[in-house]
Design an enzyme around this catalytic site. Structure first.
Site, PDB file in Angstrom:
ATOM      1  CB  SER A 144      -0.905   0.040   1.231  1.00  0.00           C
ATOM      2  OG  SER A 144      -1.581   1.283   1.322  1.00  0.00           O
ATOM      3  CE1 TYR A 157      -4.110  -2.440   4.662  1.00  0.00           C
ATOM      4  CE2 TYR A 157      -3.201  -0.219   4.563  1.00  0.00           C
ATOM      5  CZ  TYR A 157      -3.702  -1.351   3.926  1.00  0.00           C
ATOM      6  OH  TYR A 157      -3.775  -1.376   2.553  1.00  0.00           O
TER       7      TYR A 157
END
Length: 253
Positions: A144, A157
């Site tokens: 990401s 995350y």
């Protein structure tokens, strides 16, 4: 199907999600046989399998909890038994748990890392012996852009995705001599249906996101799938240990 991935076999995890589905369809269109790994979405997996087969491709759906090492082992064995040795791993499965830092307990932290980092390690560890045996393989992790950009309420995350980039670079060093490349694809803000469940005002969100980007449109799952497909081909044989951001120029440099 004729294509640059003819004769190749791939395992795509998180295959029923917006990104995973697009990746699986693209790899099948390029000629790869695709094992569609999912957690518990049998209907979506069956529909995706049927779509790929109807378009002339080869796909099988396989369900497993990738946080469970034994279940993960069984999944990889089933994929091998049904399609042959896996030489392309697209390690895509993950979750997006939003929680303020002050409310993040060790349990929340552990859950985030188990899904978004440890499961990727387990998959690579399970599949690389067979790749090493034939002297060829591709490991493509899905990270990401937030690992670089950061964002509030996502400490578990983001930490896991940062770790995933490090794992990918380490695998590139470890496995390069065996003919295996390892790269990370880091999507930016990709428009998927799941976004509607977590965004209160989609239009305001679009405006904010476009202000961050150079390219003035939202990313599409197909943008990520095209990058993954390229990294899976022989054209990317000299690319390893890299993080390729597919983010419309959100993060530069």
């Amino acid at each position: 199907m004729p294509g640059p991935l003819n004769g190749r076999t791939t395992l795509v995890t998180g295959a029923t999600g917006g990104l995973g589905s697009a990746i699986a369809r693209r790899l099948a269109a390029e000629g790869a046989a695709v094992a569609l790994a999912h957690l518990d979405d049998d209907q979506a997996a069956a529909e995706l399998t049927a779509r790929i087969v109807q378009n002339g491709g080869t796909a099988v759906p396989l369900a497993a909890d990738l946080r469970d090492a034994e279940a993960l082992h069984d999944l990889c064995q089933q994929a091998h038994d049904r399609l042959g040795p896996i030489d392309i791993l697209v390690s895509n499965a993950g979750t997006y748990p939003r929680r303020p830092w002050t409310e993040t307990t060790p349990i929340h932290w552990g859950d985030a890392l188990a899904t978004n980092l440890t499961s990727h390690y387990l998959l690579a560890h399970e599949l690389t012996p067979a790749m090493t045996a034939v002297g060829r393989g591709r490991i493509i992790t899905i990270g990401s852009v937030l690992a670089t950009a950061g964002r509030h309420d996502l400490v578990g995350y983001i930490s896991a995705k940062s770790g995933l980039e490090g794992l990918t670079r380490a695998l590139a060093r470890e496995l390069g001599p065996a003919g295996i490349t390892a790269n990370c694809v880091a999507p930016g803000s990709i428009r998927v249906p799941a976004e509607d469940a977590v965004v209160d005002d989609p239009e305001a969100m679009n405006i904010r996101q476009l202000a961050r980007q150079c390219v003035q449109r939202r990313g599409r799952p197909e943008d990520v799938a095209a990058t993954v497909a390229f990294l899976a081909t022989d054209d990317a044989d000299f690319i390893t240990g890299q993080t390729l951001r597919v983010d419309g120029g959100w993060v530069l440099g």
